[in-house]
Write an enzyme that holds these catalytic residues in place. Structure first.
Site, mmCIF file in Angstrom:
data_model
loop_
_atom_site.group_PDB
_atom_site.id
_atom_site.type_symbol
_atom_site.label_atom_id
_atom_site.label_comp_id
_atom_site.label_asym_id
_atom_site.label_seq_id
_atom_site.Cartn_x
_atom_site.Cartn_y
_atom_site.Cartn_z
ATOM 1 N N TYR A 1 -29.158 7.271 1.700
ATOM 2 C CA TYR A 1 -29.542 6.064 2.439
ATOM 3 C C TYR A 1 -28.734 6.007 3.735
ATOM 4 C CZ TYR A 1 -25.526 4.436 -0.380
ATOM 5 O OH TYR A 1 -24.320 4.314 -1.026
ATOM 6 N N GLU B 1 0.848 -1.192 0.000
ATOM 7 C CA GLU B 1 0.000 0.000 0.000
ATOM 8 C C GLU B 1 0.883 1.241 0.000
ATOM 9 O OE1 GLU B 1 -2.465 3.019 0.064
ATOM 10 O OE2 GLU B 1 -3.116 0.960 -0.362
ATOM 11 N N GLN B 2 0.642 2.150 -0.950
ATOM 12 C CA GLN B 2 1.515 3.311 -1.090
ATOM 13 C C GLN B 2 1.301 4.353 -0.008
ATOM 14 O OE1 GLN B 2 0.848 5.802 -4.551
ATOM 15 N NE2 GLN B 2 -1.283 5.118 -4.715
ATOM 16 N N ARG C 1 -17.951 2.582 3.014
ATOM 17 C CA ARG C 1 -16.766 1.991 2.390
ATOM 18 C C ARG C 1 -15.654 1.742 3.420
ATOM 19 N NH1 ARG C 1 -16.109 1.977 -3.211
ATOM 20 N NH2 ARG C 1 -17.867 2.877 -4.340
#
Length: 371
Positions: free
Chosen positions: A317, A134-135, A208
């Site tokens: 929502y 992961e950068q 997310r």
């Protein structure tokens, strides 16, 4: 590889009709060591109304070289004639120390977002040694809400993540669409128990960041997953035996394979496919998340609700068990700033929704900062 799956196999439905089906048949090609124990299976063929469907089930080896495949058909939607021939693909997957797993290999994954961590979880669950690169300085997810159809929850079940996802998701009562100007209801589709009955799994929505955290914790629990931050992939080269990856600081890593999950502006994709930068559609999405207590009761809805109009729409929502309220305003614009997390121009937003229904304008007015 041929020694890792079996194809072919003529099988019949026992009994014919609808509901829970059991398929039996002799598979043309066996697993390498001749063993098949609680193997997951895909059953594909022509089913109800001549639609091509796939089922997930479990296979068991029985005497006489015959494999019995049990596939659950939710909601009685499948109708298989007794003489129908279907195709079985036996899929290898490690479960409970299964001795038929493939030889572990080292795999590199560029990108530690939802896609990269999901790939790492699946590969590591099959016994491979996975390194996620992961950068950023920390693992995290940018964005707001995401809608998850029943097919996604089927995969959560397959990966053993259902409970973890259910703890942070929200399950809306319905999907609706209103006219953005008049407020008139255009359509509404019930979800909840209706969706479960129809598809066997629910329709949900999730933050997310929460979904990313589910995959991150699952990877952290596996000893054969290495999670690295500040590791930006600059380039890679490969030969017949391995792939070599160079990080931004000059470090070189080797693996048997490299998975490019490094986002929309992927360096891996550009090297392999070379199809240029993503094309700009001209549609801009403004996102915001409110706490439930900041949303007046008359504006709150347990549905996924879209207010649609010409080149504009607003979707909202609940998120995180109903503790948050997600809003996404989309409109066509000539302005564009490349990136996922830039601040939005509220003046342009208000201009685009100037003729919207009062409830829409009131919702938009609740947001101080858009991204």
């Amino acid at each position: 590889p041929a020694d890792h799956r079996a194809r072919g196999g003529r099988v019949k439905c026992h009994p014919p009709g609808q509901g829970n089906l059991v398929f039996t048949g002799i598979v043309n090609q066996r697993i390498q060591d001749g063993k098949l124990h609680r193997r997951h299976v895909k059953v594909a063929g022509l089913f109800h109304e001549n639609r091509h469907r796939q089922l997930m089930g479990a296979a068991h080896q029985v005497p006489g070289g015959v494999f019995e495949i049990k596939a659950l058909c939710h909601g009685g939607k499948f109708n298989v004639p007794e003489d129908r021939q279907i195709i079985c693909i036996l899929i290898k997957r490690r479960r409970n120390g299964d001795s038929t797993m493939t030889q572990p290999i080292p795999i590199l994954v560029a990108g530690g977002g939802i896609g990269g961590l999901a790939a790492a979880l699946v590969l590591a669950s099959d016994g491979h040694a996975v390194t996620v690169l992961e950068q950023s300085a920390a693992f995290g997810e940018i964005g707001a809400g995401i809608q998850l159809g029943p097919n996604i929850f089927r995969m959560f079940d397959y990966l053993g993540l259902t409970d973890a996802v259910n703890r942070v998701a929200f399950f809306p009562h319905g999907l609706g669409m209103n006219d953005v100007r008049t407020g008139e209801k255009v359509v509404r589709v019930p979800l909840g128990d209706v969706a479960r009955a129809a598809y066997g799994f629910p329709y949900g929505v999730i933050y997310r960041a929460d979904l990313h955290d589910v995959f991150l914790q699952a990877c952290q629990a596996l000893p054969n997953v290495t999670l690295r931050t500040g590791a930006k992939v600059e380039s890679f080269a490969q030969n017949a035996d391995e792939v070599r990856v160079q990080l931004a600081g000059g470090e070189m890593l080797t693996g048997a394979a490299l998975v490019g999950a490094d986002g929309l502006w992927s360096r891996i994709r550009e090297t392999i496919v070379g199809d240029g930068k993503p094309r700009v559609s001209g549609h801009i999405a403004y996102r915001a998340v409110l706490k439930r207590e900041d949303v007046p009761a008359h504006l709150w809805s347990d549905d996924v609700l879209l207010w649609g109009g010409e080149k504009t729409h607003l979707v909202h929502y609940p998120l995180r068990r109903g503790e948050l309220f997600n809003l996404v305003a989309v409109f066509h614009s000539n302005k564009y700033d490349e990136g996922w997390n830039t601040f939005g121009d509220t003046a342009e937003l208000n201009e685009r929704f100037a003729d919207a229904h009062p409830q829409v304008r009131e919702l938009l007015g609740k947001i101080e900062t858009w991204k």
